[in-house]
Design an enzyme around this catalytic site. Structure first.
Site, short mmCIF file in Angstrom:
data_model
loop_
_atom_site.label_atom_id
_atom_site.label_comp_id
_atom_site.label_asym_id
_atom_site.label_seq_id
_atom_site.Cartn_x
_atom_site.Cartn_y
_atom_site.Cartn_z
N PRO A 89 0.82 -1.23 0.00
CA PRO A 89 0.00 0.00 0.00
C PRO A 89 0.85 1.27 0.00
O PRO A 89 0.36 2.35 -0.30
CB PRO A 89 -0.81 -0.12 1.29
CG PRO A 89 -0.08 -1.10 2.14
CD PRO A 89 0.61 -2.03 1.21
N GLU A 116 1.20 -8.66 8.58
CA GLU A 116 1.35 -7.19 8.64
C GLU A 116 2.37 -6.69 7.62
O GLU A 116 2.70 -5.50 7.60
CB GLU A 116 1.78 -6.76 10.05
CG GLU A 116 0.85 -7.23 11.16
CD GLU A 116 -0.62 -6.88 10.91
OE1 GLU A 116 -0.90 -5.71 10.60
OE2 GLU A 116 -1.47 -7.79 11.02
N ARG A 154 0.13 -7.69 -21.27
CA ARG A 154 -0.64 -7.21 -22.42
C ARG A 154 0.15 -6.25 -23.29
O ARG A 154 -0.19 -6.04 -24.46
CB ARG A 154 -1.91 -6.48 -21.97
CG ARG A 154 -2.90 -7.34 -21.24
CD ARG A 154 -4.02 -6.48 -20.70
NE ARG A 154 -4.69 -5.73 -21.76
CZ ARG A 154 -5.65 -6.24 -22.51
NH1 ARG A 154 -6.07 -7.46 -22.33
NH2 ARG A 154 -6.19 -5.51 -23.48
N ASP A 168 -6.06 -0.67 -27.53
CA ASP A 168 -6.69 -0.59 -26.23
C ASP A 168 -7.22 0.83 -26.09
O ASP A 168 -6.49 1.78 -26.33
CB ASP A 168 -5.66 -0.82 -25.09
CG ASP A 168 -5.58 -2.27 -24.66
OD1 ASP A 168 -6.11 -3.12 -25.41
OD2 ASP A 168 -5.00 -2.53 -23.60
N1 4FN Z 1 -1.85 -4.84 1.90
C1 4FN Z 1 -3.74 0.81 3.84
C2 4FN Z 1 -3.01 1.22 4.95
C3 4FN Z 1 -2.34 0.30 5.71
C4 4FN Z 1 -2.37 -1.07 5.39
C5 4FN Z 1 -3.10 -1.47 4.29
C6 4FN Z 1 -3.15 -2.91 3.89
C7 4FN Z 1 -1.48 -7.06 2.81
C8 4FN Z 1 0.66 -7.47 4.02
C9 4FN Z 1 0.06 -5.14 3.39
C10 4FN Z 1 -2.74 -2.94 0.02
C11 4FN Z 1 -3.22 -2.03 -0.92
C12 4FN Z 1 -2.80 -2.10 -2.21
C13 4FN Z 1 -0.49 -4.76 -2.36
C14 4FN Z 1 -3.77 -0.55 3.51
C15 4FN Z 1 -1.38 -3.97 -1.66
C16 4FN Z 1 -1.80 -3.92 -0.33
C17 4FN Z 1 -1.87 -3.05 -2.57
C18 4FN Z 1 -1.27 -4.87 0.69
C19 4FN Z 1 -0.78 -7.91 3.83
C20 4FN Z 1 0.72 -6.02 4.43
C21 4FN Z 1 -1.37 -5.57 3.08
C22 4FN Z 1 -4.29 3.25 3.52
C23 4FN Z 1 -3.99 1.81 1.55
C24 4FN Z 1 -5.98 1.54 2.99
C25 4FN Z 1 -2.31 -5.21 4.25
C26 4FN Z 1 -4.49 1.84 2.98
N2 4FN Z 1 -1.28 -3.30 -3.78
N3 4FN Z 1 -2.32 -3.80 4.55
O1 4FN Z 1 -3.88 -3.26 3.00
O2 4FN Z 1 -0.36 -5.60 0.44
O3 4FN Z 1 -0.47 -4.33 -3.65
#
Ligand code: 4FN
Length: 228
Positions: A89, A116, A154, A168
Site C-alpha cells: 500500500p 502485517e 498485455r 486498447d
Molecule cells: N496490503 C492501507 C493502509 C495500511 C495497510 C493497508 C493494507 C497485505 C501485508 C500489506 C494494500 C493495498 C494495495 C499490495 C492498507 C497492496 C496492499 C496493494 C497490501 C498484507 C501487508 C497488506 C491506507 C492503503 C488503505 C495489508 C491503505 N497493492 N495492509 O492493505 O499488500 O499491492
C-alpha cells in the site's frame, strides 16, 4: 521473452492467470513465463514458519528477512539483473503508463506480503520498487501481483494476437466509446444509427467524440492528469 518470479505463501493462486486467457496464450507462445516460489521452502525450521512477532509488540505477525533474502538470492542465481518489486500500500500506484514502462524489463521479481507485511529491512536492502494497486485494505499482495502481471504482459508484443495493445481504448488515456452488438433493437433500445451506416469515417469520428464525452462525464480526473 519477459520473465516474472513471484514470491508468495499462496502459489496456487497464480494458476488463475497461468491457465486461462490471454496470459496462458503468451506463455504457450514463449513470450512470457511465470515462476512461483513458495516462501515456506526457505524457512529455517521444521514448522516452515516464515513470520514472527513484531518488536515493540502489537497485533499480527511480520514476515522475516532471512527466508525472503534467501529466496531472492536463489532467483538471482539465474536472473541477476531482475528488478525486485514489493506489492504494498506504500507503493507508487499502478497505472497504464507504469505498466508500459515495466513491460520493457526483462525480468521482474514480485514479492507478495501477508500478515502485517515484511520486516522493514527487506524494503531497505532488497526491494527496488514498491507498487500499489490502490488505496484499500487487502489481505495480501498476490492479487496486486496478478493485476500487475496481466497489465504488463498485455503490453508485450505478440501476447494479444490480432487485437493489439495500441488499440486498447486506454492507450490514448481516455475511456472507451460505447460498444453494441446484435440485435439492432432490444426491448425498444436501438443501436445508434451511425454504427449501421457503413460510413467508416463518420463512425470513427462518432466514437472519438463519445470517448471524449464519456471520459468528461465519468472520469474527469483522467483528462486532468493526462500523461499521453
Ligand atoms: N496490503 C492501507 C493502509 C495500511 C495497510 C493497508 C493494507 C497485505 C501485508 C500489506 C494494500 C493495498 C494495495 C499490495 C492498507 C497492496 C496492499 C496493494 C497490501 C498484507 C501487508 C497488506 C491506507 C492503503 C488503505 C495489508 C491503505 N497493492 N495492509 O492493505 O499488500 O499491492
Amino acid at each position: 521473452m519477459m520473465h516474472f518470479d513471484v514470491i508468495t505463501l499462496f502459489p496456487e493462486m497464480f494458476s488463475a492467470i497461468q491457465e486461462e486467457g490471454v496470459l496462458a496464450r503468451g506463455i504457450k507462445k514463449s513470450l512470457l513465463s511465470i515462476n512461483t516460489w513458495q516462501l515456506r521452502d526457505f524457512s529455517d525450521n521444521k514448522y516452515r514458519n516464515i513470520d514472527d512477532a513484531p518488536y515493540g509488540g502489537g497485533a499480527g505477525m511480520v514476515m522475516q528477512v532471512k527466508p525472503i533474502r534467501d529466496c531472492i538470492a536463489k532467483i538471482k542465481q539465474t536472473t541477476p539483473d531482475a528488478t525486485v518489486i514489493y506489492l504494498s500500500p506504500q507503493g507508487e500506484k499502478l497505472n497504464h503508463q507504469l505498466a508500459v514502462e515495466l513491460s520493457r524489463f526483462e525480468s521482474l521479481i514480485l514479492l507478495c506480503g501477508r500478515y502485517e507485511g515484511v520486516d522493514e529491512r527487506v524494503i531497505e536492502h532488497d526491494v527496488d520498487r514498491e507498487i500499489s494497486l490502490g488505496d484499500y485494505v487487502i489481505s495480501g499482495g498476490e492479487l496486486g501481483a496478478m493485476v500487475l502481471i496481466d497489465a504488463v504482459s498485455r503490453q508485450i508484443s505478440g501476447v494479444l494476437g490480432n487485437q493489439d495493445s495500441l488499440s486498447d481504448s486506454f492507450a490514448n488515456g481516455l475511456l472507451d466509446y460505447p460498444h453494441y452488438t446484435r440485435p439492432k433493437v432490444i426491448d425498444g433500445q436501438r443501436v445508434p444509427e451511425v454504427l449501421l451506416s457503413g460510413h467508416q469515417a463518420k463512425i470513427d469520428a462518432w466514437r472519438a467524440s463519445q470517448a471524449q464525452k464519456n471520459t468528461h462525464k465519468k472520469r474527469p480526473d483522467l483528462i486532468q492528469h493526462n500523461n499521453y
